[in-house]
Every structure is written in structure tokens, then in C-alpha cells.
Enzyme design. Sequence first.
Site, PDB file in Angstrom:
ATOM      1  N   ALA A   1       0.920  -1.253   0.051  1.00  0.00           N
ATOM      2  CA  ALA A   1      -0.181  -0.006   0.082  1.00  0.00           C
ATOM      3  C   ALA A   1       0.874   0.999   0.133  1.00  0.00           C
ATOM      4  O   ALA A   1       1.868   1.411   0.824  1.00  0.00           O
ATOM      5  CB  ALA A   1      -1.103   0.020   1.119  1.00  0.00           C
TER       6      ALA A   1
ATOM      7  N   ASN B   1       4.443   9.871  -8.838  1.00  0.00           N
ATOM      8  CA  ASN B   1       5.056  11.299  -8.806  1.00  0.00           C
ATOM      9  C   ASN B   1       4.531  12.373  -8.922  1.00  0.00           C
ATOM     10  O   ASN B   1       4.522  13.416  -8.436  1.00  0.00           O
ATOM     11  CB  ASN B   1       6.336  11.140  -9.539  1.00  0.00           C
TER      12      ASN B   1
ATOM     13  N   THR C   1      10.916   0.884  -4.049  1.00  0.00           N
ATOM     14  CA  THR C   1      11.112   1.576  -5.345  1.00  0.00           C
ATOM     15  C   THR C   1      12.535   1.735  -5.862  1.00  0.00           C
ATOM     16  O   THR C   1      13.350   2.155  -4.687  1.00  0.00           O
ATOM     17  CB  THR C   1      10.349   2.794  -5.909  1.00  0.00           C
TER      18      THR C   1
ATOM     19  N   GLU D   1      13.414   4.380  -7.079  1.00  0.00           N
ATOM     20  CA  GLU D   1      13.440   5.805  -7.202  1.00  0.00           C
ATOM     21  C   GLU D   1      14.354   6.309  -5.875  1.00  0.00           C
ATOM     22  O   GLU D   1      14.608   7.336  -5.913  1.00  0.00           O
ATOM     23  CB  GLU D   1      12.160   6.381  -7.330  1.00  0.00           C
TER      24      GLU D   1
ATOM     25  N   ASN E   1      10.471   0.206 -12.813  1.00  0.00           N
ATOM     26  CA  ASN E   1       9.061   0.364 -13.449  1.00  0.00           C
ATOM     27  C   ASN E   1       8.281  -0.743 -13.902  1.00  0.00           C
ATOM     28  O   ASN E   1       8.760  -1.498 -14.865  1.00  0.00           O
ATOM     29  CB  ASN E   1       9.099   1.490 -14.611  1.00  0.00           C
TER      30      ASN E   1
ATOM     31  N   ARG F   1      -1.719   5.599 -19.881  1.00  0.00           N
ATOM     32  CA  ARG F   1      -2.050   6.953 -20.146  1.00  0.00           C
ATOM     33  C   ARG F   1      -2.180   7.114 -21.506  1.00  0.00           C
ATOM     34  O   ARG F   1      -3.172   7.621 -22.159  1.00  0.00           O
ATOM     35  CB  ARG F   1      -1.602   7.984 -19.444  1.00  0.00           C
TER      36      ARG F   1
ATOM     37  N   LYS G   1       0.746  12.189 -24.558  1.00  0.00           N
ATOM     38  CA  LYS G   1       1.448  13.306 -24.052  1.00  0.00           C
ATOM     39  C   LYS G   1       2.735  12.874 -23.545  1.00  0.00           C
ATOM     40  O   LYS G   1       2.869  11.910 -22.850  1.00  0.00           O
ATOM     41  CB  LYS G   1       0.642  13.933 -22.780  1.00  0.00           C
TER      42      LYS G   1
ATOM     43  N   TYR H   1       6.454  14.235 -21.790  1.00  0.00           N
ATOM     44  CA  TYR H   1       6.978  15.043 -20.946  1.00  0.00           C
ATOM     45  C   TYR H   1       8.506  15.568 -21.339  1.00  0.00           C
ATOM     46  O   TYR H   1       9.291  14.537 -21.857  1.00  0.00           O
ATOM     47  CB  TYR H   1       7.065  14.810 -19.436  1.00  0.00           C
TER      48      TYR H   1
ATOM     49  N   ASP I   1       7.551  19.620 -18.759  1.00  0.00           N
ATOM     50  CA  ASP I   1       8.206  18.510 -18.164  1.00  0.00           C
ATOM     51  C   ASP I   1       7.906  18.475 -16.717  1.00  0.00           C
ATOM     52  O   ASP I   1       7.355  19.433 -16.307  1.00  0.00           O
ATOM     53  CB  ASP I   1       9.646  18.846 -18.223  1.00  0.00           C
TER      54      ASP I   1
ATOM     55  N   HIS J   1      12.522  16.090 -12.825  1.00  0.00           N
ATOM     56  CA  HIS J   1      12.137  14.611 -13.558  1.00  0.00           C
ATOM     57  C   HIS J   1      13.477  13.815 -13.490  1.00  0.00           C
ATOM     58  O   HIS J   1      14.566  14.369 -14.048  1.00  0.00           O
ATOM     59  CB  HIS J   1      11.747  15.056 -14.817  1.00  0.00           C
TER      60      HIS J   1
HETATM   61  P1  NAD Z   1      -1.355   1.783  -6.970  1.00  0.00           P
HETATM   62  O1  NAD Z   1      -1.224   3.367  -6.830  1.00  0.00           O
HETATM   63  O2  NAD Z   1      -1.838   1.135  -8.192  1.00  0.00           O
HETATM   64  O3  NAD Z   1      -1.785   0.911  -5.649  1.00  0.00           O
HETATM   65  C1  NAD Z   1      -1.767   1.356  -4.283  1.00  0.00           C
HETATM   66  C2  NAD Z   1      -2.973   0.584  -3.453  1.00  0.00           C
HETATM   67  O4  NAD Z   1      -2.591   1.013  -2.163  1.00  0.00           O
HETATM   68  C3  NAD Z   1      -4.259   1.115  -3.685  1.00  0.00           C
HETATM   69  O5  NAD Z   1      -5.006  -0.193  -3.773  1.00  0.00           O
HETATM   70  C4  NAD Z   1      -4.715   1.902  -2.664  1.00  0.00           C
HETATM   71  O6  NAD Z   1      -6.072   1.878  -2.374  1.00  0.00           O
HETATM   72  C5  NAD Z   1      -4.026   1.410  -1.380  1.00  0.00           C
HETATM   73  N1  NAD Z   1      -3.673   2.323  -0.484  1.00  0.00           N
HETATM   74  C6  NAD Z   1      -3.242   3.624  -0.512  1.00  0.00           C
HETATM   75  N2  NAD Z   1      -3.083   4.190   0.617  1.00  0.00           N
HETATM   76  C7  NAD Z   1      -3.468   3.220   1.530  1.00  0.00           C
HETATM   77  C8  NAD Z   1      -3.900   3.126   2.946  1.00  0.00           C
HETATM   78  N3  NAD Z   1      -3.448   4.306   3.619  1.00  0.00           N
HETATM   79  N4  NAD Z   1      -3.967   2.201   3.454  1.00  0.00           N
HETATM   80  C9  NAD Z   1      -4.638   1.169   2.748  1.00  0.00           C
HETATM   81  N5  NAD Z   1      -4.440   0.898   1.619  1.00  0.00           N
HETATM   82  C10 NAD Z   1      -4.029   1.897   0.893  1.00  0.00           C
HETATM   83  O7  NAD Z   1       0.393   1.524  -6.524  1.00  0.00           O
HETATM   84  P2  NAD Z   1       1.236   0.343  -7.466  1.00  0.00           P
HETATM   85  O8  NAD Z   1       1.753   0.957  -8.592  1.00  0.00           O
HETATM   86  O9  NAD Z   1       0.594  -0.966  -7.518  1.00  0.00           O
HETATM   87  O10 NAD Z   1       2.432   0.247  -6.293  1.00  0.00           O
HETATM   88  C11 NAD Z   1       2.319  -0.697  -5.255  1.00  0.00           C
HETATM   89  C12 NAD Z   1       3.736  -0.595  -4.570  1.00  0.00           C
HETATM   90  O11 NAD Z   1       4.572  -1.015  -5.142  1.00  0.00           O
HETATM   91  C13 NAD Z   1       4.097   0.703  -3.865  1.00  0.00           C
HETATM   92  O12 NAD Z   1       4.747   0.675  -2.844  1.00  0.00           O
HETATM   93  C14 NAD Z   1       5.089   1.195  -4.857  1.00  0.00           C
HETATM   94  O13 NAD Z   1       5.899   2.409  -4.379  1.00  0.00           O
HETATM   95  C15 NAD Z   1       5.791   0.015  -5.171  1.00  0.00           C
HETATM   96  N6  NAD Z   1       6.624   0.002  -6.605  1.00  0.00           N
HETATM   97  C16 NAD Z   1       5.566   0.356  -7.679  1.00  0.00           C
HETATM   98  C17 NAD Z   1       6.473   0.648  -8.791  1.00  0.00           C
HETATM   99  C18 NAD Z   1       5.591   0.872 -10.106  1.00  0.00           C
HETATM  100  O14 NAD Z   1       6.120   1.000 -11.278  1.00  0.00           O
HETATM  101  N7  NAD Z   1       4.081   1.302  -9.948  1.00  0.00           N
HETATM  102  C19 NAD Z   1       7.732  -0.012  -8.713  1.00  0.00           C
HETATM  103  C20 NAD Z   1       8.371  -0.252  -7.887  1.00  0.00           C
HETATM  104  C21 NAD Z   1       7.785  -0.280  -6.580  1.00  0.00           C
HETATM  105  O1  DAU Z   2      10.688   3.342 -10.727  1.00  0.00           O
HETATM  106  C1  DAU Z   2       9.594   2.942 -10.202  1.00  0.00           C
HETATM  107  C2  DAU Z   2       8.504   3.879 -10.067  1.00  0.00           C
HETATM  108  O2  DAU Z   2       8.129   3.761 -11.466  1.00  0.00           O
HETATM  109  C3  DAU Z   2       7.523   3.644  -9.167  1.00  0.00           C
HETATM  110  O3  DAU Z   2       8.051   3.576  -7.841  1.00  0.00           O
HETATM  111  C4  DAU Z   2       6.265   4.408  -9.059  1.00  0.00           C
HETATM  112  O4  DAU Z   2       5.349   4.190  -8.441  1.00  0.00           O
HETATM  113  C5  DAU Z   2       5.866   4.439 -10.466  1.00  0.00           C
HETATM  114  O5  DAU Z   2       4.640   5.423 -10.500  1.00  0.00           O
HETATM  115  C6  DAU Z   2       6.846   4.702 -11.708  1.00  0.00           C
HETATM  116  O6  DAU Z   2       7.334   6.153 -11.608  1.00  0.00           O
HETATM  117  P1  DAU Z   2       7.662   7.015 -12.614  1.00  0.00           P
HETATM  118  O7  DAU Z   2       7.543   8.480 -12.446  1.00  0.00           O
HETATM  119  O8  DAU Z   2       8.995   6.507 -13.495  1.00  0.00           O
HETATM  120  O9  DAU Z   2       6.409   6.390 -13.808  1.00  0.00           O
HETATM  121  P2  DAU Z   2       5.313   7.286 -14.586  1.00  0.00           P
HETATM  122  O10 DAU Z   2       4.244   6.311 -15.349  1.00  0.00           O
HETATM  123  O11 DAU Z   2       4.528   8.240 -13.891  1.00  0.00           O
HETATM  124  O12 DAU Z   2       6.277   8.044 -15.794  1.00  0.00           O
HETATM  125  C7  DAU Z   2       6.909   7.119 -16.524  1.00  0.00           C
HETATM  126  C8  DAU Z   2       7.974   8.091 -17.372  1.00  0.00           C
HETATM  127  O13 DAU Z   2       7.176   8.797 -18.380  1.00  0.00           O
HETATM  128  C9  DAU Z   2       8.455   9.341 -16.701  1.00  0.00           C
HETATM  129  O14 DAU Z   2       9.763   9.476 -17.074  1.00  0.00           O
HETATM  130  C10 DAU Z   2       7.719  10.402 -16.946  1.00  0.00           C
HETATM  131  C11 DAU Z   2       7.090  10.242 -18.246  1.00  0.00           C
HETATM  132  N1  DAU Z   2       5.641  10.603 -18.678  1.00  0.00           N
HETATM  133  C12 DAU Z   2       4.682  10.451 -17.693  1.00  0.00           C
HETATM  134  C13 DAU Z   2       3.295  10.560 -17.897  1.00  0.00           C
HETATM  135  C14 DAU Z   2       2.231  10.087 -17.110  1.00  0.00           C
HETATM  136  C15 DAU Z   2       5.418  11.292 -19.668  1.00  0.00           C
HETATM  137  O15 DAU Z   2       6.257  11.497 -20.595  1.00  0.00           O
HETATM  138  N2  DAU Z   2       4.256  11.443 -20.231  1.00  0.00           N
HETATM  139  C16 DAU Z   2       3.040  11.065 -19.084  1.00  0.00           C
HETATM  140  O16 DAU Z   2       1.731  11.544 -19.381  1.00  0.00           O
END
Ligand code: NAD
Ligand code: DAU
Length: 342
Positions: free
Chosen positions: A89, A94, A131, A133, A187, A201, A213, A215, A280, A284
Site C-alpha cells: 500500500a 510522482n 522502488t 527511485e 518501473n 495513459r 502526451k 514530458y 516537463d 524529473h
Molecule cells: P497503486 O497506486 O496502483 O496501488 C496502491 C494501493 O494501495 C491501492 O489499492 C490503494 O487503495 C492502496 N492504499 C493507498 N493508501 C492506503 C492506505 N493508507 N491504507 C491502505 N491502503 C492504501 O500502486 P502500485 O503501482 O501498485 O504500487 C504498489 C507498491 O509498489 C507501492 O509501494 C510502490 O511504491 C511500489 N512500486 C511501484 C512500482 C511501479 O512501477 N508502479 C515500482 C516499484 C515499486
Molecule cells: O521506478 C519505479 C517507479 O515507477 C515507481 O516507484 C512509481 O510508483 C511508478 O509510478 C513509476 O514512476 P515513474 O514516475 O517513472 O512512472 P510514470 O508512469 O509516472 O512515468 C514514466 C515516465 O514517463 C517518466 O519519465 C515520466 C514520463 N511521462 C509520464 C506520463 C504520465 C510522460 O512523458 N508522459 C506522461 O503522460
Amino acid sequence: MGRMTEAFSPKNIIVTGGCGFIGSNFVHYVYNNHPDVHITVLDALTYAGNLENIKAILGDRVEFVHGNICDAELLDRLVPGHDAIVHYAAESHNDNSIANPEPFLKTNVEGTFRLLEAARKYDVRYHHVSTDEVYGDLALDDPAKFTEETPYHPSSPYSSTKASSDLLVRAWHRTFGVRMTISNCSNNYGPYQHVEKFIPRQITNILDGLRPKLYGDGRNVRDWIHTEDHSSAVWTILTKGRIGETYLIGANGECNNITVLRDILEVMGKDRDDFDWVKDRPGHDRRYAIDSTKLQTELGWKPTHTDFQKGLEKTIAWYTENRAWWEPAKAATEAKYKQQGQ
Ligand code: NAD
Ligand code: DAU
């Protein structure tokens, strides 16, 4: 330092954030591959959570609890009797953290603190999903990748709260002996990802007749991994990882944003320049790249979805066939972006 791994066979786990993108994939992964494990999903169902993601498997083996990880009394009722907490959770986006950082402090920092206190009180094994990041970014021409030894250097409100939560986990291990592991993944992509994120998106914009779109200059690099490979890695670390250790998860999927976008445009039958350049993201990060040698050599994990192009095509097909899943969130997401000039 030995190379021995510990065998741990959890039978009754809590998965926080199990209704989000990656958490729900993990719940399906465990459900499909480990029939002897009972899963309690704890999720607050924020804008990012969707019960639909796990509805088909709710029942004897998968139970849903609607609640907040910051609720200490709820954790006192829920945690005893479980043998592990797998913590997904989070506030995860970002751009949202730049528009309004406060919920990130609450959920990512205070929420992790509450879970650690519960893990400590009831002596429950804790896995922390984090992550790449937290390490900041790399230059485009830097041959280096992130390793477990890279110093923390987060850039955004989101990544600084994730870094803070990682540090809390390490402190609770060293000071209080909480049995923990941490994973930092790159990611993720795949089905059920919220339409605010880059890949969904752009796909859903095209499906809705909107222009994608991009950035900045579009040259920022992300290291893509299929979410199912993330799930198998977390399971491997939970069951075989050494207590107190951090493991990096990645699948050598480096690609810049403009290449990913042009691939999507091509697969969807559009012109490669059929998109808008937009403002941007402040601060970033330029490039992420993961070295997952430790996880692969010490625990024997390997990614299976290594063909990014094929994975992207399947993801495009999923969003095309599952309009009912993403449509309710689309208009509000685009309205928010429009306000931000993105
Ligand atoms: P997401 O935003 O899709 O899902 C987050 C979930 O957490 C949702 O179901 C939301 O309802 C729940 N949540 C948020 N706040 C809460 C709270 N206070 N109590 C209980 N539940 C709550 O996120 P995701 O992209 O699936 O990421 C999941 C995890 O993985 C995060 O910890 C994120 O940092 C990590 N992560 C994500 C990525 C990525 O690429 N998306 C990469 C590496 C790590
Ligand atoms: O690296 C792991 C992380 O990856 C996770 O910890 C985060 O939860 C997850 O959201 C993701 O973060 P990013 O910021 O890298 O992901 P995002 O999908 O927001 O953007 C990916 C790249 O695309 C980033 O360089 C920004 C760019 N971007 C994003 C959007 C939404 C665009 O160029 N256009 C867009 O519309």
C-alpha cells in the site's frame, strides 16, 4: 557473510494495497501458485484501489478487509494470527506527490511506521515493497546501474517518502529485531495499471481519440519489468531471502520514453509523430537502471517476461478489451493533468 538462504513457508499472509496494480497482481500470483496460503488483503480503496482487481478470487483463500494502514487499532485486531505482512500500500504517483505531497507523508511514512509497530508487537515477518527511485537518477551516458550499495538520493516527494519508509524498516530491524526484507523494483507495466501512469495513459488516450502526451524531451529512460516478474521476485525474497537484507528487482528493460510511445503508436496503427510535447515534470529523474545480480545469484530468481515488445502488445490488447475497467477513472485523471499543463 554466508550465502545460505533461509526457508520460510508462510501460510497466512496480509497483503496491504492488494487492490492496487502491483498488489493485486501479487495476490493473483500467490493464489495461483501457492494453494496452501491464505491471503488477507488490507486496502483503503483510495482512487487507485479497485476491488474488481481481486473480485474473481475472493472466498475461502482470499479475504478482503477495507481499512487504512494508519489505523493502529485495526492492525491490533488484524495482525495477530498472521505469519507475514507484505506491504504494497502506498501513494504511488510522482505527479500527484508534486501537486499535493501530504497524503504521501501519511500513507508512505506513517502507514509504514504503524505496520512496523504491529510487526514488532506480534512478531510477524515483514516484507517491504519499495522502488528504485530511492537511489535518485543516473545520467544517460553513465555505464553504471543501481545496486544494493548505491547511496539514497531521492528526488521527488513520492520517492523521498519511500526512502524514508525504507530507513524506518532498517531501523526497526536493527533496534527492535523486526524480521524484515526490502525489495526495490524498477518501473512495472501490465494489466490493471491506473490510467494516470505513462503506458496506460498513452494507450487509453489513443483509444479515446486523444493525443498522447510526452514530458520534456522524451529521452528519460525507465527500466521496464512486467508486474508478474515483480510478483515472483517478491515471493522469492519473502520465502528465501535473508532477514535484514535488501534485494533489487529488475529485468534489463531500459528504454527511453519516446521509443516506448512510438512503439505504442505503431502497434495501435497511428503515425509515429501523432503526440503532443507537454511541460516537463519538475525534478524529473533522467534515468533508472537496475542491477539485479544479488537476487539472481543468491536466490536464483529469473524474469520470464523478457520480451518487452510482446508484453507491450499484450498490455495494449488488455486495455482495448477492458474499457469498462479504466473508463470510470479516465476523465478525472485527464482533468487533473490538464490543470497541471500536462
Ligand atoms: P497503486 O497506486 O496502483 O496501488 C496502491 C494501493 O494501495 C491501492 O489499492 C490503494 O487503495 C492502496 N492504499 C493507498 N493508501 C492506503 C492506505 N493508507 N491504507 C491502505 N491502503 C492504501 O500502486 P502500485 O503501482 O501498485 O504500487 C504498489 C507498491 O509498489 C507501492 O509501494 C510502490 O511504491 C511500489 N512500486 C511501484 C512500482 C511501479 O512501477 N508502479 C515500482 C516499484 C515499486
Ligand atoms: O521506478 C519505479 C517507479 O515507477 C515507481 O516507484 C512509481 O510508483 C511508478 O509510478 C513509476 O514512476 P515513474 O514516475 O517513472 O512512472 P510514470 O508512469 O509516472 O512515468 C514514466 C515516465 O514517463 C517518466 O519519465 C515520466 C514520463 N511521462 C509520464 C506520463 C504520465 C510522460 O512523458 N508522459 C506522461 O503522460
